[in-house]
Design an enzyme around this catalytic site. Structure first.
Site, PDB file in Angstrom:
ATOM      1  N   ILE A  21       0.718  -1.289   0.001  1.00 22.79           N
ATOM      2  CA  ILE A  21       0.071   0.041  -0.034  1.00 22.79           C
ATOM      3  C   ILE A  21       0.799   1.259   0.124  1.00 22.79           C
ATOM      4  O   ILE A  21       0.387   2.131  -0.195  1.00 22.79           O
ATOM      5  CB  ILE A  21      -0.947   0.288   1.191  1.00 22.79           C
ATOM      6  CG1 ILE A  21      -0.268  -0.382   2.626  1.00 22.79           C
ATOM      7  CG2 ILE A  21      -2.227  -0.801   0.932  1.00 22.79           C
ATOM      8  CD1 ILE A  21      -1.117   0.041   3.765  1.00 22.79           C
ATOM      9  N   GLU A  23       5.154   2.944  -0.038  1.00 19.19           N
ATOM     10  CA  GLU A  23       6.726   2.999   0.078  1.00 19.19           C
ATOM     11  C   GLU A  23       7.233   4.277   0.423  1.00 19.19           C
ATOM     12  O   GLU A  23       6.675   5.339  -0.038  1.00 19.19           O
ATOM     13  CB  GLU A  23       7.087   2.750  -1.405  1.00 19.19           C
ATOM     14  CG  GLU A  23       8.028   1.742  -1.629  1.00 19.19           C
ATOM     15  CD  GLU A  23       7.972   1.001  -2.963  1.00 19.19           C
ATOM     16  OE1 GLU A  23       8.709   0.353  -3.164  1.00 19.19           O
ATOM     17  OE2 GLU A  23       7.247   1.592  -3.852  1.00 19.19           O
ATOM     18  N   GLY A  24       7.982   4.115   1.647  1.00 18.26           N
ATOM     19  CA  GLY A  24       8.292   5.355   2.205  1.00 18.26           C
ATOM     20  C   GLY A  24       9.924   5.395   2.327  1.00 18.26           C
ATOM     21  O   GLY A  24      10.761   4.646   1.737  1.00 18.26           O
ATOM     22  N   THR A  25      10.315   6.429   3.067  1.00 15.64           N
ATOM     23  CA  THR A  25      11.717   6.523   3.283  1.00 15.64           C
ATOM     24  C   THR A  25      12.184   5.392   3.909  1.00 15.64           C
ATOM     25  O   THR A  25      13.407   4.940   3.595  1.00 15.64           O
ATOM     26  CB  THR A  25      12.063   7.726   4.493  1.00 15.64           C
ATOM     27  OG1 THR A  25      11.093   8.667   3.864  1.00 15.64           O
ATOM     28  CG2 THR A  25      13.329   8.107   4.163  1.00 15.64           C
ATOM     29  N   GLY A  27      11.159   1.921   4.248  1.00 12.24           N
ATOM     30  CA  GLY A  27      10.743   0.639   3.835  1.00 12.24           C
ATOM     31  C   GLY A  27       9.425   0.680   3.181  1.00 12.24           C
ATOM     32  O   GLY A  27       9.062   1.670   2.324  1.00 12.24           O
ATOM     33  N   VAL A  29       5.194  -0.748   3.007  1.00  9.59           N
ATOM     34  CA  VAL A  29       4.228  -0.896   3.618  1.00  9.59           C
ATOM     35  C   VAL A  29       2.983  -1.983   2.934  1.00  9.59           C
ATOM     36  O   VAL A  29       2.694  -1.560   1.908  1.00  9.59           O
ATOM     37  CB  VAL A  29       3.311   0.118   4.272  1.00  9.59           C
ATOM     38  CG1 VAL A  29       2.274   0.135   5.271  1.00  9.59           C
ATOM     39  CG2 VAL A  29       4.597   1.358   4.839  1.00  9.59           C
ATOM     40  N   ASP A 140       8.975  14.256  10.643  1.00  5.07           N
ATOM     41  CA  ASP A 140       8.743  14.149   9.261  1.00  5.07           C
ATOM     42  C   ASP A 140       7.092  14.250   9.202  1.00  5.07           C
ATOM     43  O   ASP A 140       6.470  13.303   8.416  1.00  5.07           O
ATOM     44  CB  ASP A 140       9.352  12.747   8.840  1.00  5.07           C
ATOM     45  CG  ASP A 140       9.187  12.346   7.538  1.00  5.07           C
ATOM     46  OD1 ASP A 140       9.246  13.782   6.523  1.00  5.07           O
ATOM     47  OD2 ASP A 140       9.247  11.696   6.991  1.00  5.07           O
ATOM     48  N   ASN A 145       2.109  11.101   5.817  1.00  2.55           N
ATOM     49  CA  ASN A 145       2.106  10.573   7.378  1.00  2.55           C
ATOM     50  C   ASN A 145       1.153  10.476   8.241  1.00  2.55           C
ATOM     51  O   ASN A 145       1.244  10.409   9.449  1.00  2.55           O
ATOM     52  CB  ASN A 145       3.484  11.008   7.914  1.00  2.55           C
ATOM     53  CG  ASN A 145       4.741  10.088   7.542  1.00  2.55           C
ATOM     54  OD1 ASN A 145       4.648   9.109   7.117  1.00  2.55           O
ATOM     55  ND2 ASN A 145       5.688  10.939   7.856  1.00  2.55           N
ATOM     56  N   ASP A 158       4.236   7.103  12.163  1.00  2.00           N
ATOM     57  CA  ASP A 158       5.624   7.128  12.061  1.00  2.00           C
ATOM     58  C   ASP A 158       6.195   7.808  13.330  1.00  2.00           C
ATOM     59  O   ASP A 158       7.332   8.544  13.212  1.00  2.00           O
ATOM     60  CB  ASP A 158       6.139   7.775  10.929  1.00  2.00           C
ATOM     61  CG  ASP A 158       6.167   6.709   9.948  1.00  2.00           C
ATOM     62  OD1 ASP A 158       5.824   5.637  10.170  1.00  2.00           O
ATOM     63  OD2 ASP A 158       6.584   7.285   8.874  1.00  2.00           O
TER      64      ASP A 158
HETATM   65  N1  LIG Z   1      -1.386   2.286   9.446  1.00  2.00           N
HETATM   66  C1  LIG Z   1      -1.669   2.143   8.175  1.00  2.00           C
HETATM   67  N2  LIG Z   1      -2.711   2.221   7.559  1.00  2.00           N
HETATM   68  C2  LIG Z   1      -2.997   2.404   6.257  1.00  2.00           C
HETATM   69  N3  LIG Z   1      -2.146   2.750   5.493  1.00  2.00           N
HETATM   70  C3  LIG Z   1      -0.755   3.218   6.076  1.00  2.00           C
HETATM   71  C4  LIG Z   1      -0.417   2.941   7.432  1.00  2.00           C
HETATM   72  N4  LIG Z   1       0.910   3.198   7.652  1.00  2.00           N
HETATM   73  C5  LIG Z   1       1.247   3.718   6.436  1.00  2.00           C
HETATM   74  N5  LIG Z   1       0.390   3.556   5.494  1.00  2.00           N
HETATM   75  C6  LIG Z   1       0.668   3.977   3.771  1.00  2.00           C
HETATM   76  O1  LIG Z   1       1.725   3.673   3.421  1.00  2.00           O
HETATM   77  C7  LIG Z   1       2.459   4.807   3.098  1.00  2.00           C
HETATM   78  C8  LIG Z   1       3.696   4.655   3.402  1.00  2.00           C
HETATM   79  O2  LIG Z   1       3.908   4.416   4.767  1.00  2.00           O
HETATM   80  P1  LIG Z   1       5.011   5.240   5.685  1.00  2.00           P
HETATM   81  O3  LIG Z   1       4.871   6.671   5.762  1.00  2.00           O
HETATM   82  O4  LIG Z   1       4.793   4.657   7.136  1.00  2.00           O
HETATM   83  O5  LIG Z   1       6.268   4.671   5.003  1.00  2.00           O
HETATM   84  P2  LIG Z   1       7.652   5.502   5.625  1.00  2.00           P
HETATM   85  O6  LIG Z   1       8.730   4.468   5.184  1.00  2.00           O
HETATM   86  O7  LIG Z   1       7.658   6.319   6.983  1.00  2.00           O
HETATM   87  O8  LIG Z   1       7.865   6.622   4.751  1.00  2.00           O
HETATM   88  P3  LIG Z   1       7.938   8.089   4.778  1.00  2.00           P
HETATM   89  O9  LIG Z   1       9.269   8.463   5.644  1.00  2.00           O
HETATM   90  O10 LIG Z   1       7.816   8.799   3.463  1.00  2.00           O
HETATM   91  O11 LIG Z   1       7.018   8.432   5.898  1.00  2.00           O
HETATM   92  C9  LIG Z   1       1.658   5.876   3.907  1.00  2.00           C
HETATM   93  O12 LIG Z   1       1.712   7.456   3.039  1.00  2.00           O
HETATM   94  C10 LIG Z   1       0.576   5.368   3.947  1.00  2.00           C
HETATM   95  O13 LIG Z   1      -0.360   5.689   2.737  1.00  2.00           O
HETATM   96 MG   LIG Z   2       5.927   7.689   7.005  1.00  2.00          MG
END
Ligand SMILES: Nc1ncnc2c1ncn2[C@@H]1O[C@H](COP(=O)(O)OP(=O)(O)OP(=O)(O)O)[C@@H](O)[C@H]1O
Ligand SMILES: [Mg+2]
Length: 340
Positions: A21, A23-25, A27, A29, A140, A145, A158
């Site tokens: 669902i 992809e972020g900094t 890893g 998800v 962040d 987020n 996060d």
């Molecule tokens: N608990 C959750 N329920 C539903 N969707 C989620 C959840 N956590 C994350 N996501 C989805 O996954 C995406 C990427 O997740 P997340 O922001 O946690 O990744 P990240 O690696 O921390 O990236 P970043 O540093 O860019 O925030 C989010 O923008 C959101 O759309």
């Molecule tokens: Mg995030």
């Protein structure tokens, strides 16, 4: 770089129906269902640069702290799983993120109704106030987020995670990380991460949810600074004592003065809304409105929305209806098209 980015191999049996669902900094998800409890969850696989050596224990300790953060407006961390030198975080699943919601509004030229803007801000400030009291900085905050449930509950994702890492410039898939919510002191080279950092990001998000447009959409660090200066004014030792000490500050920066009309125009905010935004977007971090202070601002005086959260499911229906009527209009208009 890890070779296998699917959690299937490590976690088989514990979760089913994986779907990527996000992809972020840090890893990838996945949406999954926890087999034992039969609950939906978001499974976040954390990439570390030290995959071969495992995850540093300090990092694990910090992440464990997130488990103690229990607040209605912070995404619940159900579990932390360490398997095959990879770290998985199991979160409650929330319907969409704030960026998804704003993207839905865009094609129908719709703004987020005022009661939603206020309710979202109230909830975000409540979460920030809770964490800042515990000296936990997010670092962040951005619409991606921030998760929003269909019932209108806003949850920050996060929390506490970012402080284990330095400010990244590229994410997991090497896309450039957005600078739009980064405060001026960090852009100018500060290494001190105080709670006021989150308030700047929240100010930018406030303007963006009110107007559905990013407030400072910079393309690189210097353009990000100049976008801020054009509206808030170029900082100097009068409006920001000590600014000249920051490593990237230049006395030859182009000079702009604070432009309230432009801030009002870009944010689409007026009255108390514009006032709270101004108080958040102050240059000296220590002069910025705090989350706790913002909750008692006049903007929230008639805060009936704290009990009655406006429904996001209803809002999505309205967006859908507008979309349908737009399509109908386009269809009825098209037969005349070939007359000309
Ligand atoms: N608990 C959750 N329920 C539903 N969707 C989620 C959840 N956590 C994350 N996501 C989805 O996954 C995406 C990427 O997740 P997340 O922001 O946690 O990744 P990240 O690696 O921390 O990236 P970043 O540093 O860019 O925030 C989010 O923008 C959101 O759309
Ligand atoms: Mg995030």
């Amino acid at each position: 770089m890890p070779t296998d980015i699917s959690p299937e191999r490590d976690l088989s049996g514990r979760f089913r129906a994986y779907r990527k669902i996000g992809e972020g900094t840090y890893g990838v998800v996945y949406k999954a269902v926890h087999v034992r409890d039969n609950v939906q969850c978001a499974l976040k696989m954390i990439r570390t640069d030290r995959d071969e050596e495992g995850i540093p224990s300090t990092c694990l300790r910090e992440i464990s702290c997130i488990k103690d953060l229990q607040h209605d407006n912070i995404v619940t961390l159900f579990d932390i799983i360490y398997a095959n030198s990879k770290l998985y975080m199991v979160f409650e699943f929330i319907d969409q993120d704030l960026k998804n919601l704003m993207d839905m509004l865009d094609p129908v030229d719709m703004m987020l109704p005022q009661e939603y803007v206020k309710s979202f801000m109230w909830q975000l400030l409540s979460a920030l106030s809770y964490c800042h009291l515990r000296r936990i900085v997010h670092r962040d905050l951005k619409p991606q987020n921030i998760l929003v449930s269909n019932s209108g509950i806003v949850k920050i994702a996060d929390f506490g995670l970012a402080r284990n890492f330095s400010f990244p410039s590229r994410n997991y898939t090497h896309e450039v990380v957005t600078l739009w919510y980064r405060p001026p002191e960090i852009l100018l080279g500060s290494q001190r991460y105080s709670t006021s950092l989150d308030m700047w990001s929240l100010g930018c998000i406030f303007s963006e949810i009110a107007s559905t447009k990013p407030l400072f959409p910079g393309e690189c660090e210097i353009s990000q600074l100049f976008k801020i200066f054009e509206i808030i004014g170029t900082p100097n030792t009068r409006n920001w004592p000590g600014v000249a000490e920051y490593p990237h500050f230049k006395s030859v920066f182009p000079q702009w003065s604070f432009n309230l009309n432009k801030l009002a125009e870009l944010s689409c905010l007026t009255g108390h809304g514009l006032d709270i935004l101004r108080e958040i977007l102050r240059y000296p971090p220590e002069h910025r409105l705090t989350a706790k202070g913002a909750l008692s601002h006049r903007y929230f005086l008639h805060n009936e929305f704290t009990q009655n959260r406006p429904s996001v499911a209803k809002l999505k229906e309205e967006i859908d209806q507008r979309m349908r009527s737009r399509r109908r209009t386009n269809r009825t208009a098209s037969p005349n098209d070939h007359i000309f």
